[in-house]
Write a protein that holds these residues in place. Structure first.
Motif, PDB file in Angstrom:
ATOM      1  N   LYS A  99       0.914  -1.177   0.065  1.00  0.00           N
ATOM      2  CA  LYS A  99      -0.093  -0.481   0.418  1.00  0.00           C
ATOM      3  C   LYS A  99       0.863   1.236  -0.052  1.00  0.00           C
ATOM      4  CE  LYS A  99      -3.766   2.294   3.140  1.00  0.00           C
ATOM      5  NZ  LYS A  99      -4.602   2.229   3.958  1.00  0.00           N
ATOM      6  N   THR A 100       2.095   1.252   0.936  1.00  0.00           N
ATOM      7  CA  THR A 100       2.010   2.498   1.050  1.00  0.00           C
ATOM      8  C   THR A 100       3.421   2.645  -0.653  1.00  0.00           C
ATOM      9  OG1 THR A 100       3.209   2.278   3.258  1.00  0.00           O
ATOM     10  CG2 THR A 100       4.563   3.814   2.224  1.00  0.00           C
ATOM     11  N   SER A 103       1.057   4.315  -2.806  1.00  0.00           N
ATOM     12  CA  SER A 103       1.244   5.695  -2.803  1.00  0.00           C
ATOM     13  C   SER A 103       2.158   6.715  -3.206  1.00  0.00           C
ATOM     14  CB  SER A 103       0.515   5.648  -0.554  1.00  0.00           C
ATOM     15  OG  SER A 103      -0.151   5.546  -0.293  1.00  0.00           O
ATOM     16  N   LYS A 107       1.594   9.560  -5.958  1.00  0.00           N
ATOM     17  CA  LYS A 107       2.641  10.831  -5.590  1.00  0.00           C
ATOM     18  C   LYS A 107       3.823  11.712  -6.679  1.00  0.00           C
ATOM     19  CE  LYS A 107       1.792  12.301  -2.158  1.00  0.00           C
ATOM     20  NZ  LYS A 107       0.025  13.179  -1.772  1.00  0.00           N
TER      21      LYS A 107
END
Length: 599
Positions: A99-100, A103, A107
């Motif tokens: 998930k990170t 992200s 970004k």
């Protein structure tokens, strides 16, 4: 060699069946006859799915394990609850990291989109809105963004990216949008804030990765122990299905197989427990499990046998029969002594350092060592033609190598036909094997009749007559006794058909072995080409530049050549083994591996 098996029947009182299976599992030698497919039972199928998930998790976990793995230790005992907890925790940690990572990717995409507009404070845009103005963001084809367009619509150019032009307009309420342009949603964060957010996400990702690395070894041990637990439960659950109820299901009848050399120990162990067993006769319909037993050399090639199929119980284990040919064919396809030496050295290092896979390392040592010896005999070492191989009369020059490939092919084919004849003798009896042996003797005799005069050997006068006699007797047996007990005319017709198939098949099979010469020669030539390129393409350069360039060309060129040689040297000997050798030896296959119930 196929180990002999003994067949047993076990009769157990239904209330003691579970206890009996546990006793068999402790013995670890009984292969239970499968009557029902355990994969069709939901809870057992679920176990296989859980094991597949564990394999995937272990594969993912490998990226976080330390490079210097400690010596393996006996796996601890783990409960199903603890195993599931370890799986769930690892899945949670991996999902959080994933998930990170997602992200971070989003970004970075957001930053790339906003870098076109530059770094500014979105709060200023909000203040413009409070004053009755709107800063509108647009993009349009760069060819349409002319000076007249800018002047007419008060367009302020910001950046050009490829064929697109990005610009802004300061618009009041009620102003029509810029024509022929695509409106873009205004950024909600400054570029500085986005970079700060990205840095925080990257720090979080590194922390999560470090946490995974810190616990990876413990997690791996837990997963292995849990996998072992599920495997034991699956084997036991599959064994429960195989019994047949007798006497209103009060008694359970189970059949199993034990290697003959371990049967006595199994009987002594069961005699002490009081369970009833009886050795029974093997019938033709039985699917007998296969357990191979070979010497230290042939055992290395058993994985190659398993790649195609295990032999069935009524035929011959051909592993030891094709292993020397496979080693020889591998070396001929490799065609370079230096490449073979490199494979041998790397396999030796791997064998010293690895905890698992030592059998594969030993096989590669034999293959690499054989390729080194054969490559030196062929006269090449890392693409360099050795001095003794440059002589025109060298015994392994190109012409002789092609002849050698054909001769090796004939040798293996006739050897395979001899194996087929021997197998018929074992399976059906001597009289049925006479015709296959006669075909071999007749063909060899005809070959001798053709070749001996050309060799100009001084032989006793009676030798040709002996050969003629062998050929004549073999022809009579091959043409009139190939189907014992049948009509002679039927035998003759069958022999004509066999002769046609043998003539066409023998020619095609023999020509297949020319690939050994072609592939080995190609590898040696390519190595020499890369050596020549390294010298000629860097000629005239200063030494400080030439040496690194030469090393780069040699490293890339020989690396590519070795990779191709490894693929060819495995694929083509496999083909010659599984197609030519197995076909001529009449290999049947279809055997099922011996898998005893054990922990």
């Amino acid at each position: 060699m196929i180990q002999r098996m003994s067949k047993y029947s076990f009769v157990i009182y239904h209330r003691e069946y579970e206890e009996f299976l546990l006793a068999l599992r402790d013995l670890g030698v009984v292969h239970i006859t499968e009557r029902n497919n355990p994969k069709e039972v939901d809870h057992l199928k679920a176990m296989l799915d859980r094991r597949a998930n564990l394999v995937a998790l272990r594969r993912t976990l490998a990226d976080y394990l330390p490079e210097d793995m400690p010596e393996p230790k006996p796996l601890p005992t783990i409960s199903e609850e603890a195993g599931e907890a370890a799986v769930q925790q690892l899945e949670h940690d991996l999902a959080q990291r994933s998930k990170t990572l997602s992200s971070i990717q989003l970004k970075r995409q957001e930053i790339a989109e906003q870098e076109i507009w530059g770094d500014f404070d979105p709060a200023q845009i909000e203040r413009l809105g409070e004053a009755g103005y709107r800063l509108a963001f647009y993009t349009m084809p760069a060819t349409a963004f002319t000076e007249d367009y800018q002047a007419e619509y008060d367009a302020i150019a910001i950046a050009r990216n490829g064929a697109s032009q990005y610009f802004v307009r300061l618009e009041q309420a009620g102003t029509s949008p810029a024509p022929d342009a695509e409106a873009i949603k205004p950024p909600t964060h400054s570029l500085t804030d986005l970079h700060n957010d990205l840095a925080m996400l990257e720090q979080r990702l590194e922390a999560e990765s470090e946490a995974l690395r810190a616990t990876a070894l413990d997690r791996l041990i837990e997963l292995k122990a849990y996998d072992k637990l599920i495997d034991d439960d699956y084997m036991l659950g599959a064994a429960r299905l195989q019994a047949v109820g007798q006497a209103d299901d009060k008694l359970m009848l189970l059949e199993g197989w034990v290697p003959a050399e371990g049967a006595e120990a199994m009987e002594q162990a069961l005699a002490q427990t009081g369970y009833y067993y009886q050795q029974v006769e093997i019938v033709d319909e039985d699917k007998i499990p296969i357990l191979l037993k070979n010497n230290f050399f042939a055992r290395l090639f058993e994985p190659i046998t398993s790649m195609f199929s295990l032999p069935n119980y009524s035929e011959i284990d051909q592993t030891a029969l094709f292993a020397p040919f496979f080693l020889l064919f591998f070396g001929l396809c490799f065609g370079d002594g230096g490449y073979g030496l490199l494979v041998f050295v790397l396999a030796t290092i791997y064998r010293i350092k690895t905890k698992d896979g030592k059998d594969m390392a030993r096989l590669l040592q034999w293959l690499g060592g054989g390729a080194c010896v054969i490559g030196l005999l062929m006269g090449t070492f890392f693409g360099v033609t050795l001095g003794y191989a440059k002589a025109e009369d060298y015994f392994l020059n190109q012409d002789n190598l092609m002849k050698l490939s054909v001769v090796l092919g004939l040798i293996q084919i006739f050897f395979a036909k001899g194996v087929a004849a021997y197998k018929i003798k074992v399976q059906r009896g001597v009289k049925y094997s006479l015709a296959p042996f006669a075909w071999i003797a007749m063909l060899l005799g005809l070959g001798a009749m053709i070749l001996l005069p050309r060799l100009e050997l001084e032989l006793p006068a009676f030798v040709p007559y002996i050969i003629y006699g062998i050929v004549g007797v073999s022809a009579l047996v091959a043409f009139f006794y190939n189907m014992p007990g049948k009509n002679p005319f039927l035998n003759f017709g069958s022999a004509l058909w066999t002769a046609y198939n043998m003539a066409s098949g023998l020619l095609g099979d023999t020509l297949s072995y020319i690939r050994l010469f072609a592939i080995g020669l190609t590898g040696g030539i390519l190595g020499g080409v890369f050596n020549q390129l390294a010298v000629e393409q860097t000629e005239g350069l200063p030494w400080l530049v030439r040496v690194p360039m030469m090393l780069l060309i040699l490293l890339v060129g020989h690396g590519l050549n070795i990779s191709l040689a490894m693929i060819s040297s495995f694929v083509h000997p496999l083909r010659l083994t599984f197609v030519e050798f197995y076909k001529n030896s009449e290999f049947e296959g279809g055997g099922k591996a011996y898998q005893p119930l054990k922990k």
